[in-house]
Design an enzyme around this catalytic site. Sequence first.
Site, PDB file in Angstrom:
ATOM      1  N   ASN A   8      41.819  93.241  13.628  1.00  0.00           N
ATOM      2  CA  ASN A   8      41.779  92.301  14.756  1.00  0.00           C
ATOM      3  C   ASN A   8      43.017  92.537  15.606  1.00  0.00           C
ATOM      4  O   ASN A   8      44.117  92.142  15.228  1.00  0.00           O
ATOM      5  CB  ASN A   8      41.732  90.860  14.228  1.00  0.00           C
ATOM      6  N   LYS A  10      43.749  91.177  18.309  1.00  0.00           N
ATOM      7  CA  LYS A  10      44.137  89.985  19.078  1.00  0.00           C
ATOM      8  C   LYS A  10      44.412  90.428  20.523  1.00  0.00           C
ATOM      9  O   LYS A  10      43.742  91.333  21.006  1.00  0.00           O
ATOM     10  CB  LYS A  10      45.329  89.280  18.416  1.00  0.00           C
ATOM     11  N   HIS A  88      37.923  81.787  15.021  1.00  0.00           N
ATOM     12  CA  HIS A  88      39.282  82.170  14.623  1.00  0.00           C
ATOM     13  C   HIS A  88      40.214  80.989  14.895  1.00  0.00           C
ATOM     14  O   HIS A  88      40.070  80.297  15.898  1.00  0.00           O
ATOM     15  CB  HIS A  88      39.733  83.412  15.394  1.00  0.00           C
ATOM     16  N   GLU A  90      43.089  80.811  16.015  1.00  0.00           N
ATOM     17  CA  GLU A  90      43.802  80.854  17.299  1.00  0.00           C
ATOM     18  C   GLU A  90      42.884  80.379  18.429  1.00  0.00           C
ATOM     19  O   GLU A  90      43.338  79.745  19.383  1.00  0.00           O
ATOM     20  CB  GLU A  90      44.343  82.269  17.543  1.00  0.00           C
ATOM     21  N   GLU A 155      40.632  82.616   6.179  1.00  0.00           N
ATOM     22  CA  GLU A 155      41.974  82.891   6.700  1.00  0.00           C
ATOM     23  C   GLU A 155      42.781  81.590   6.714  1.00  0.00           C
ATOM     24  O   GLU A 155      42.677  80.801   7.675  1.00  0.00           O
ATOM     25  CB  GLU A 155      41.905  83.414   8.139  1.00  0.00           C
ATOM     26  N   GLY A 161      50.063  85.680  10.162  1.00  0.00           N
ATOM     27  CA  GLY A 161      51.274  86.134  10.855  1.00  0.00           C
ATOM     28  C   GLY A 161      52.576  85.629  10.260  1.00  0.00           C
ATOM     29  O   GLY A 161      53.628  85.729  10.893  1.00  0.00           O
ATOM     30  N   SER A 193      48.171  87.817   6.737  1.00  0.00           N
ATOM     31  CA  SER A 193      49.322  88.605   6.260  1.00  0.00           C
ATOM     32  C   SER A 193      48.938  89.715   5.277  1.00  0.00           C
ATOM     33  O   SER A 193      49.692  90.009   4.348  1.00  0.00           O
ATOM     34  CB  SER A 193      50.391  87.692   5.657  1.00  0.00           C
TER      35      SER A 193
END
Length: 230
Positions: A8, A10, A88, A90, A155, A161, A193
């Site tokens: 991904n 991003k 996701h 985010e 996730e 991250g 991660s």
Amino acid sequence: MSKLVIANFKMNGSKEFIENWAKDFHEEKESNKTIIVALPSLYLSNFKDSNFNLAGQNVSNQSSGAFTSQLSAQMLKDCGAEYCLIGHSEARQYLMETNENIKQKFDQLAQESIQQVLCIGEPLEIKEASKTTDYLLEQLELLSSDQENIIIAYEPIWAIGTGLTPEIEDIQLAVDCIRGRFNKSIKVLYGGSVNSSNAANISAKTDIDGLLVGGASLNPKEFAKIAQLC
Ligand code: 13P
């Protein structure tokens, strides 16, 4: 069955970066995994390398019309996407997506035969309150338990991250909870991660079907190693 390893990107990369990324990836030893690259959508059409499967990072919950700035499932398909991430954390956070929006996106993708990769995962306070499985089940609430061909990416938000990963037992607990929610056999991935130092352990000690990799996927050689180790 071959495991899935998803990069991904991003909101990272450029035309040049993506071209070089693919070249550098191929310099590493090949793995027998299904490799999927979730590029920023603008770059999907340019990426012509049959060794990779392409994924969108998000999709509109509408099929067409006056929705300035959005991309439909049909457009993603037109540009070569066979998979698409939805839900996701985010996107949930910055685009205020709800479980209901995400279910609509799920259905839009189904209409275009794009494989959904539904991302779910708990924030830190939920983990600390030992309510992870309840939280995950809530995120899956709108999906029928008879749903087939699902890919769910677990996730944990606090692992994205941060360099932190859950204990192996906690990943397996979440995976069991997700699988147990459906009557049919489904695929469950882990993300958060992941790097070449932890991929083998996570992969070998849980029964996940693959990995979803963010930051470490931007380094093609590192990502190729993760794919070998998964
Ligand atoms: P990191 O691998 O950078 O933690 O990101 C995980 C992720 O969000 C993949 O979708």
